[in-house]
Design a protein around this motif. Structure first.
Motif, PDB file in Angstrom:
ATOM      1  N   LYS A  49       9.560 -20.914  -7.761  1.00  0.00           N
ATOM      2  CA  LYS A  49      10.562 -21.943  -7.496  1.00  0.00           C
ATOM      3  C   LYS A  49      10.115 -23.251  -8.123  1.00  0.00           C
ATOM      4  O   LYS A  49       8.956 -23.643  -7.995  1.00  0.00           O
ATOM      5  CB  LYS A  49      10.752 -22.133  -5.985  1.00  0.00           C
ATOM      6  CG  LYS A  49      11.765 -23.213  -5.627  1.00  0.00           C
ATOM      7  CD  LYS A  49      11.877 -23.368  -4.116  1.00  0.00           C
ATOM      8  CE  LYS A  49      12.870 -24.460  -3.746  1.00  0.00           C
ATOM      9  NZ  LYS A  49      12.964 -24.644  -2.278  1.00  0.00           N
ATOM     10  N   TYR A  86      14.831 -21.033 -10.236  1.00  0.00           N
ATOM     11  CA  TYR A  86      14.159 -19.828  -9.748  1.00  0.00           C
ATOM     12  C   TYR A  86      13.948 -18.790 -10.846  1.00  0.00           C
ATOM     13  O   TYR A  86      14.844 -18.523 -11.650  1.00  0.00           O
ATOM     14  CB  TYR A  86      14.969 -19.170  -8.631  1.00  0.00           C
ATOM     15  CG  TYR A  86      14.965 -19.908  -7.318  1.00  0.00           C
ATOM     16  CD1 TYR A  86      13.988 -19.653  -6.360  1.00  0.00           C
ATOM     17  CD2 TYR A  86      15.943 -20.860  -7.041  1.00  0.00           C
ATOM     18  CE1 TYR A  86      13.985 -20.328  -5.144  1.00  0.00           C
ATOM     19  CE2 TYR A  86      15.944 -21.543  -5.835  1.00  0.00           C
ATOM     20  CZ  TYR A  86      14.974 -21.265  -4.886  1.00  0.00           C
ATOM     21  OH  TYR A  86      14.967 -21.941  -3.697  1.00  0.00           O
ATOM     22  N   THR A 107      13.245 -12.689   0.871  1.00  0.00           N
ATOM     23  CA  THR A 107      13.739 -14.064   0.736  1.00  0.00           C
ATOM     24  C   THR A 107      15.000 -14.087  -0.108  1.00  0.00           C
ATOM     25  O   THR A 107      15.045 -13.480  -1.187  1.00  0.00           O
ATOM     26  CB  THR A 107      12.675 -14.973   0.085  1.00  0.00           C
ATOM     27  OG1 THR A 107      11.505 -14.990   0.901  1.00  0.00           O
ATOM     28  CG2 THR A 107      13.199 -16.399  -0.061  1.00  0.00           C
ATOM     29  N   GLU A 108      16.025 -14.782   0.366  1.00  0.00           N
ATOM     30  CA  GLU A 108      17.290 -14.878  -0.360  1.00  0.00           C
ATOM     31  C   GLU A 108      17.179 -15.955  -1.434  1.00  0.00           C
ATOM     32  O   GLU A 108      16.957 -17.121  -1.139  1.00  0.00           O
ATOM     33  CB  GLU A 108      18.420 -15.192   0.615  1.00  0.00           C
ATOM     34  CG  GLU A 108      19.802 -15.017   0.029  1.00  0.00           C
ATOM     35  CD  GLU A 108      20.899 -15.152   1.062  1.00  0.00           C
ATOM     36  OE1 GLU A 108      21.699 -16.111   0.941  1.00  0.00           O
ATOM     37  OE2 GLU A 108      20.944 -14.321   1.988  1.00  0.00           O
ATOM     38  N   LYS A 158       3.838 -13.613   0.421  1.00  0.00           N
ATOM     39  CA  LYS A 158       4.304 -14.570   1.431  1.00  0.00           C
ATOM     40  C   LYS A 158       3.464 -15.845   1.508  1.00  0.00           C
ATOM     41  O   LYS A 158       3.647 -16.672   2.401  1.00  0.00           O
ATOM     42  CB  LYS A 158       4.370 -13.919   2.816  1.00  0.00           C
ATOM     43  CG  LYS A 158       5.375 -12.782   2.890  1.00  0.00           C
ATOM     44  CD  LYS A 158       5.490 -12.226   4.297  1.00  0.00           C
ATOM     45  CE  LYS A 158       6.524 -11.118   4.333  1.00  0.00           C
ATOM     46  NZ  LYS A 158       6.671 -10.556   5.701  1.00  0.00           N
ATOM     47  N   TYR A 176       5.088 -17.718  -5.239  1.00  0.00           N
ATOM     48  CA  TYR A 176       5.087 -16.997  -3.962  1.00  0.00           C
ATOM     49  C   TYR A 176       4.445 -15.633  -4.170  1.00  0.00           C
ATOM     50  O   TYR A 176       4.974 -14.785  -4.883  1.00  0.00           O
ATOM     51  CB  TYR A 176       6.505 -16.871  -3.424  1.00  0.00           C
ATOM     52  CG  TYR A 176       7.042 -18.191  -2.910  1.00  0.00           C
ATOM     53  CD1 TYR A 176       6.959 -18.512  -1.554  1.00  0.00           C
ATOM     54  CD2 TYR A 176       7.598 -19.120  -3.782  1.00  0.00           C
ATOM     55  CE1 TYR A 176       7.432 -19.729  -1.082  1.00  0.00           C
ATOM     56  CE2 TYR A 176       8.066 -20.340  -3.319  1.00  0.00           C
ATOM     57  CZ  TYR A 176       7.979 -20.638  -1.962  1.00  0.00           C
ATOM     58  OH  TYR A 176       8.435 -21.848  -1.497  1.00  0.00           O
ATOM     59  N   ARG A 236       2.350 -19.404  -0.452  1.00  0.00           N
ATOM     60  CA  ARG A 236       2.862 -20.310  -1.476  1.00  0.00           C
ATOM     61  C   ARG A 236       1.720 -21.054  -2.155  1.00  0.00           C
ATOM     62  O   ARG A 236       0.860 -21.623  -1.499  1.00  0.00           O
ATOM     63  CB  ARG A 236       3.822 -21.326  -0.845  1.00  0.00           C
ATOM     64  CG  ARG A 236       4.503 -22.239  -1.844  1.00  0.00           C
ATOM     65  CD  ARG A 236       5.346 -23.274  -1.154  1.00  0.00           C
ATOM     66  NE  ARG A 236       4.521 -24.233  -0.425  1.00  0.00           N
ATOM     67  CZ  ARG A 236       4.908 -25.459  -0.102  1.00  0.00           C
ATOM     68  NH1 ARG A 236       6.116 -25.865  -0.403  1.00  0.00           N
ATOM     69  NH2 ARG A 236       4.108 -26.263   0.556  1.00  0.00           N
TER      70      ARG A 236
END
Length: 249
Positions: A170, A210, A230-231, A182, A179, A184
């Motif tokens: 991101k 993204y 994750t959406e 899980k 990521y 960061r």
């Protein structure tokens, strides 16, 4: 950012918006759209490749320009400048807290717009070019194989990350967030430069902000992709290209 910047105008006074549009076209810029409120602005940003936004602080609707600036900063990762008829201390202070790349006070001239945009462009370019990513091999081969690894600086140490373990990336203005399982990892690097390092057959840009590892894609919706639970938003402009990278029955 491209040599010819494409700019979004968010201004609810038609004559002012039209004047800005004409000035921009005369100066050689592109205009991706003119929005009267925050919702319309977000729709334009989702559907186009916009490089910069000019935002009136006091647009119509329940969401003002400062709220919209926050959304742009969080989601679209492009620079923005504020436009307002008010130059009082309180207004300026509220605007500055969002970290805009410029500030125009009405009335303005064509050269005021040109100067502000070019200063904003230069400052943004300097920010995104400052990177602190180091590769495990010490050589930045392009692209990297999936089994290669990166060393990412975190505080006073470098964490080892294998390319195949990156689920998605991101962009957040002058930083990118990796990521991995899980966790960061935040590094000072531009998304465009990072994409060049990744193996194109596995990493796909689904949105301006993204990039996803297709091996972690669990579900594909109308305007989003589910990656490792994750959406992730999928822009309409990139949708066809993204879907062509997967097999469907």
């Amino acid at each position: 950012m491209t040599e010819k910047m494409n700019i979004l105008i968010v201004e609810d006074e038609f004559l002012t918006a039209d004047t800005i549009r004409n000035y921009l076209l005369e100066l050689g810029y592109g205009v991706t759209g003119m929005a009267r409120d925050a919702e319309e602005a977000l729709s334009i940003l989702e559907a186009t490749e916009t490089d910069m936004a000019i935002l009136d602080l006091n647009i119509q609707g329940s969401r003002d320009g400062i709220w919209l600036a926050g959304m742009i900063k969080e989601t679209y990762n492009i620079p923005f400048i504020f436009l307002t008829a008010y130059s009082d201390e309180r207004t300026v202070k509220s605007a500055v807290e969002t970290r805009p790349f410029g500030y125009l006070v009405k009335p303005f001239t064509k050269m005021d717009i040109y100067t502000t945009l070019e200063v904003a462009r230069q400052n943004y370019t300097q920010i995104v070019q400052q990177g602190e990513l180091k590769l495990g091999t010490g050589v930045q081969d392009k692209p990297l194989p999936m089994d290669e690894y990166l060393f990412v600086k975190e505080k006073n140490v470098y964490s080892k990350i294998r390319v195949r373990d990156i689920a998605y990336v991101k962009s957040e203005l002058k930083y990118i967030e990796l990521y991995v399982e899980k966790k960061r990892h935040v590094i000072r690097y531009s998304l465009a430069e990072f994409i060049d390092l990744m193996p194109a057959e596995h990493f796909i840009q689904v949105h301006r902000s993204y990039v996803v590892n297709k091996n972690y894609v669990d579900h594909i919706g109308i305007n989003y992709i589910l990656v490792a639970g994750t959406e992730i938003p999928m822009s309409s402009k990139r949708k066809e290209e993204v879907l062509n990278r997967f097999n469907f029955l």
